[in-house]
Design a protein around this motif. Structure first.
Motif, PDB file in Angstrom:
ATOM      1  N   GLU A  64      40.478  33.955 -30.468  1.00  0.00           N
ATOM      2  CA  GLU A  64      40.998  34.928 -29.487  1.00  0.00           C
ATOM      3  C   GLU A  64      40.004  36.046 -29.220  1.00  0.00           C
ATOM      4  OE1 GLU A  64      43.081  35.749 -33.508  1.00  0.00           O
ATOM      5  OE2 GLU A  64      42.425  34.032 -32.310  1.00  0.00           O
ATOM      6  N   ARG A  77      49.557  36.898 -16.554  1.00  0.00           N
ATOM      7  CA  ARG A  77      49.418  38.112 -17.371  1.00  0.00           C
ATOM      8  C   ARG A  77      48.015  38.209 -17.954  1.00  0.00           C
ATOM      9  NH1 ARG A  77      54.353  38.427 -21.525  1.00  0.00           N
ATOM     10  NH2 ARG A  77      53.097  40.204 -22.207  1.00  0.00           N
ATOM     11  N   GLU A  87      47.454  41.382 -23.270  1.00  0.00           N
ATOM     12  CA  GLU A  87      48.818  41.899 -23.396  1.00  0.00           C
ATOM     13  C   GLU A  87      49.666  41.033 -24.313  1.00  0.00           C
ATOM     14  OE1 GLU A  87      50.374  42.001 -19.467  1.00  0.00           O
ATOM     15  OE2 GLU A  87      49.045  43.596 -18.761  1.00  0.00           O
ATOM     16  N   LEU A  88      49.110  39.923 -24.781  1.00  0.00           N
ATOM     17  CA  LEU A  88      49.873  38.966 -25.571  1.00  0.00           C
ATOM     18  C   LEU A  88      49.824  39.314 -27.051  1.00  0.00           C
ATOM     19  CD1 LEU A  88      48.590  35.656 -23.907  1.00  0.00           C
ATOM     20  CD2 LEU A  88      50.506  37.113 -23.201  1.00  0.00           C
ATOM     21  N   SER A  89      50.701  38.668 -27.806  1.00  0.00           N
ATOM     22  CA  SER A  89      50.658  38.812 -29.257  1.00  0.00           C
ATOM     23  C   SER A  89      49.422  38.086 -29.796  1.00  0.00           C
ATOM     24  CB  SER A  89      51.913  38.203 -29.887  1.00  0.00           C
ATOM     25  OG  SER A  89      51.905  36.789 -29.743  1.00  0.00           O
ATOM     26  N   GLY A  90      49.074  38.352 -31.047  1.00  0.00           N
ATOM     27  CA  GLY A  90      47.918  37.707 -31.642  1.00  0.00           C
ATOM     28  C   GLY A  90      48.035  36.192 -31.657  1.00  0.00           C
ATOM     29  N   GLY A  91      49.225  35.689 -31.990  1.00  0.00           N
ATOM     30  CA  GLY A  91      49.440  34.245 -32.029  1.00  0.00           C
ATOM     31  C   GLY A  91      49.327  33.617 -30.647  1.00  0.00           C
ATOM     32  N   GLN A  92      49.847  34.306 -29.620  1.00  0.00           N
ATOM     33  CA  GLN A  92      49.740  33.800 -28.253  1.00  0.00           C
ATOM     34  C   GLN A  92      48.294  33.796 -27.777  1.00  0.00           C
ATOM     35  OE1 GLN A  92      52.540  36.577 -26.438  1.00  0.00           O
ATOM     36  NE2 GLN A  92      54.024  34.932 -26.106  1.00  0.00           N
ATOM     37  N   MET A  93      47.542  34.843 -28.126  1.00  0.00           N
ATOM     38  CA  MET A  93      46.122  34.888 -27.763  1.00  0.00           C
ATOM     39  C   MET A  93      45.368  33.718 -28.390  1.00  0.00           C
ATOM     40  SD  MET A  93      45.447  38.996 -28.111  1.00  0.00           S
ATOM     41  CE  MET A  93      43.692  38.945 -27.726  1.00  0.00           C
ATOM     42  N   ARG A  94      45.701  33.403 -29.620  1.00  0.00           N
ATOM     43  CA  ARG A  94      45.063  32.268 -30.292  1.00  0.00           C
ATOM     44  C   ARG A  94      45.324  30.976 -29.513  1.00  0.00           C
ATOM     45  NH1 ARG A  94      44.267  31.260 -35.815  1.00  0.00           N
ATOM     46  NH2 ARG A  94      43.868  33.496 -35.843  1.00  0.00           N
ATOM     47  N   ASP A 140      51.565  32.086 -38.573  1.00  0.00           N
ATOM     48  CA  ASP A 140      52.723  31.870 -39.429  1.00  0.00           C
ATOM     49  C   ASP A 140      52.920  30.364 -39.610  1.00  0.00           C
ATOM     50  OD1 ASP A 140      54.771  30.750 -37.435  1.00  0.00           O
ATOM     51  OD2 ASP A 140      54.265  32.645 -36.462  1.00  0.00           O
TER      52      ASP A 140
END
Length: 281
Positions: free
Chosen positions: A95, A141, A145-152, A177
């Motif tokens: 990310e 988007r 702006e995404l969470s760390g997991g979404q960016m990954r 997780d």
């Protein structure tokens, strides 16, 4: 396409006070369509080896044959674009490489860079957005702006969207997780089952047992073993000597009294099957 390393060595900062051997006399061949795990303790040379698959690092000794390309110490960067069309690398914490203004543009960048038309790149980006488990509505988007997991997931989709023949993964699930980790590993396994070659650097021996059909063991820059997971994990004394863990299933089996296992069960599924068989007598 097969991969062959012949007497490959790599030296960091040669001829300087910081000179250090990263790889030494590494020899192996990987079959097309295999899922290979590269394991070894920290500093064993796993990541150095991984960066040779698409020539981010070029050998200072020996040669590598991959994707109809031969890489030697004399190979120049201008000769490598075609190789990198076929061999792609996902770094640990990929990310950090996001840079486009929208999620869709970031995923589409790789396909466009390797010859897809804008329309084809966009179509592929939408497909891989869903494949990594992200909803359509985040396509416009900003990835930041995404969470760390979404960016990954976005970063991984960007690498897989042009569908390289050989996918190299350097601890891609680190920090995720358990649920997200399982989803990503399932995606990589499915990619291999569709006919691609997958190469995974990992410290997680359960992932090796669950997904890999081939294993390279590195130590101090040398490859000390190349075999299937069952052979790698059958000798606990050897594993301890080389500071390697074993899968949780086989570790659990070793602590069971009054159960006879022909070979240590490496996966949870195999452990359950073996226990049921023992109970049936």
């Amino acid at each position: 396409m097969s991969i062959k390393f012949e007497q490959v060595g790599y030296t960091y900062s040669p001829g300087s006070p910081l000179e250090k051997k990263g790889l030494e006399d590494v020899n192996f061949e990987l079959k097309t369509g295999s899922f290979t795990a590269i394991i070894g303790h920290t500093g064993s040379g796993k990541s150095t080896l991984m960066q040779h698959f698409n020539a981010l690092l070029k050998p200072t000794e020996g040669k590598i044959k991959i994707a109809n390309t031969t890489i030697t110490p004399a190979t120049t960067n201008k000769d490598l674009k075609e190789l990198r069309r076929h061999v792609s690398l996902v770094f640990q914490f990929p990310e950090a490489q996001l840079f486009e203004s929208t999620v869709l543009d970031d995923i589409a960048f790789g396909p466009k860079n390797f010859g897809y038309s804008p329309e084809e790149a966009k179509k592929s980006a939408k497909i891989w957005l869903r494949k990594v488990g992200l909803p359509d509505y985040i396509a416009q988007r900003s990835p930041f702006e995404l969470s760390g997991g979404q960016m990954r997931r976005v970063a991984i989709a960007g690498v897989m969207a042009y569908e390289p023949d050989i996918l190299c993964l350097d601890e891609p699930a680190a920090g995720l997780d358990p649920r997200a980790r399982k989803q990503m590993m399932h995606l990589f396994a499915q990619y291999q089952q569709e006919g691609h070659t997958v190469i995974l650097v990992t410290h997680n021996m359960d992932d090796v047992a669950d997904y890999a059909d081939d294993v390279l063991v590195m130590e101090h820059g040398k490859m000390i073993k190349h075999d299937c997971p069952a052979k790698i994990f059958q000798d606990r004394t050897w594993l301890k000597k080389h500071h390697l863990e074993e899968p949780k299933a086989s570790l659990f089996a070793s602590r069971l009294n009054n159960f006879n296992f022909v070979q240590p069960p490496l996966t949870e599924k195999k452990l359950v099957e073996e226990i049921e068989q023992n109970l049936r007598g």
